[in-house]
Design an enzyme around this catalytic site. Structure first.
Site, PDB file in Angstrom:
ATOM      1  CE1 TYR A   1      -3.592   2.455   0.813  1.00  0.00           C
ATOM      2  CE2 TYR A   1      -2.463   3.255   2.675  1.00  0.00           C
ATOM      3  CZ  TYR A   1      -3.491   3.261   1.910  1.00  0.00           C
ATOM      4  OH  TYR A   1      -4.233   4.631   2.096  1.00  0.00           O
TER       5      TYR A   1
ATOM      6  CB  ALA B   1      -7.147   1.369  15.181  1.00  0.00           C
TER       7      ALA B   1
ATOM      8  CG  ASN C   1      -4.547   6.136  11.233  1.00  0.00           C
ATOM      9  OD1 ASN C   1      -5.139   5.155  10.762  1.00  0.00           O
ATOM     10  ND2 ASN C   1      -3.574   6.219  11.934  1.00  0.00           N
TER      11      ASN C   1
END
Ligand code: NAD
Length: 341
Positions: A158, A202, A187
């Protein structure tokens, strides 16, 4: 601080790829709120699987790995926001490296099509996964500066694809004059994101697990790793503002777009437990995918350029995210309990 240099009008045709996904869907929602009249939303998924689908914009369900589909979506466009990618959280990217790298087809063909169609500006969503792994061995990460991507040792699969595509954006600008802008997202979380099924990240995974524990009465949680790894998490509203500000800036090199509020995974669980009003017994799965030890966003550059940085507190964003995932979870439970037929 840099000034907005683009002469954008509400009549411009804007293309958002990955519009059936989390960030792309929010970007389309924001352009609608801002009163843009011509929005083209594109995703490979069938419409019923899009997180947000607006009947008043031009929607396409197309595979952008194919150049002819990229030509179709770029035709007549002034601005392109290319967010389509095969991606997910650590569980997905560690086990699907080839699929992640195949997103290079989307980015290559979108750049070519945008250039050939005379698109004025092209946004590319890169990732903190481009950063050199050696700079992320300490949980007390002081913040990754943009230069820390080199010498290159990106996240396998990735991250390498993102780094390669960043450079392609740069060379399309230098060699062909296509005005590209690149942000490295750290994130991103919020409502309308993936929360189950293997691609979730997460914050969403922990919200879902805490909800599962609360609803089932089994007061325990499995955490991937030992809970000491650190990350920063950016709420979606900050991401959307950052994308627009970077798109309209003269920031030519890839720039961090992330929060600098770094927490350990244990602290992330603490916050979600507090929101849920519950305390869970923690079990640590040391064999699960974990990623680097510590990652944070150094925001010096974005502050210097834009006089702004993502700053929505994690607790505030998680409350909204938890509430949305809770509703999704309960709706699914009700659907599963409903009699068939
Ligand atoms: P997402 O998975 O929700 O959205 C991506 C969308 O791209 C999906 O809906 C998917 O169906 C679509 N897509 C995949 N292959 C396609 C193809 N061949 N043709 C057309 N559409 C295709 O992910 P997201 O979180 O919204 O991420 C958007 C972008 O931001 C991605 O490029 C991602 O790599 C990048 N990014 C996201 C994060 C994050 O934390 N969410 C972090 C760093 C970078």
């Amino acid at each position: 601080m840099q000034q907005n240099s683009t002469s954008a009008t509400k009549n411009d045709l804007i293309v958002v790829t990955g519009a059936g996904g989390f960030i792309g869907g929010e970007l389309v929602a924001e352009f609608r709120r801002q009163g843009y009249e011509k929005i083209r939303a594109v995703d490979i998924k069938p419409f019923e699987e899009w997180y947000q689908h607006f009947p008043d914009v031009e929607n396409f369900s197309l595979d952008l790995n194919l150049k002819e589909n990229c030509d179709r979506v770029c035709a007549g466009a002034q601005r392109v926001y290319n967010l389509a990618a095969n991606m997910g959280g650590m569980g997905f990217i560690e086990n699907n490296k080839a699929l992640c790298m195949l997103s290079v087809l989307i980015n290559t063909h979108m750049l070519q099509a945008a250039q050939q169609c005379g698109v004025q500006k092209f946004f590319y969503s890169s990732s903190a996964c481009v950063y050199n792994a050696d700079k992320q061995c300490d949980p007390n990460n002081p913040g990754l500066k943009e230069e820390d991507a080199y010498p290159a040792m990106a996240e396998d699969g990735y991250g390498w694809e993102k780094l390669f595509s960043e450079r392609m954006c740069r060379h399309f600008r230098e060699d062909f004059g296509l005005q590209t802008r690149v942000a490295r997202f750290h994130n991103v979380y919020g409502p309308f994101g993936t929360w189950d099924g293997g691609r979730e990240k997460a914050p969403a995974a922990i919200c879902r697990k805490v909800i599962e524990a609360k609803v089932s009465g089994r007061h325990e949680i499995v955490i991937w790793g030992d809970g000491t790894r650190t990350r920063s998490f950016m709420y979606i509203d900050d991401c959307i503002k950052g994308v627009e500000d970077i798109m309209h800036s003269e920031i030519l090199e890839p720039i961090n777009l992330g929060s600098s509020e770094m927490v350990s995974i244990n602290q992330l669980v603490d916050i979600v437990e507090a929101i849920a009003g519950i305390k869970l017994k923690r079990r640590y799965d040391l064999d699960a995918p974990k990623g680097v030890m510590g990652r944070n966003s150094d925001n010096t550059l974005i502050r210097n350029y834009l006089g702004w940085e993502p700053s929505i507190p994690l607790r505030v964003g998680l409350e909204k995210t938890y509430a949305w995932i809770y509703d999704q979870y309960m709706a699914r439970e009700r659907a599963q309990l409903a009699p068939a037929g």
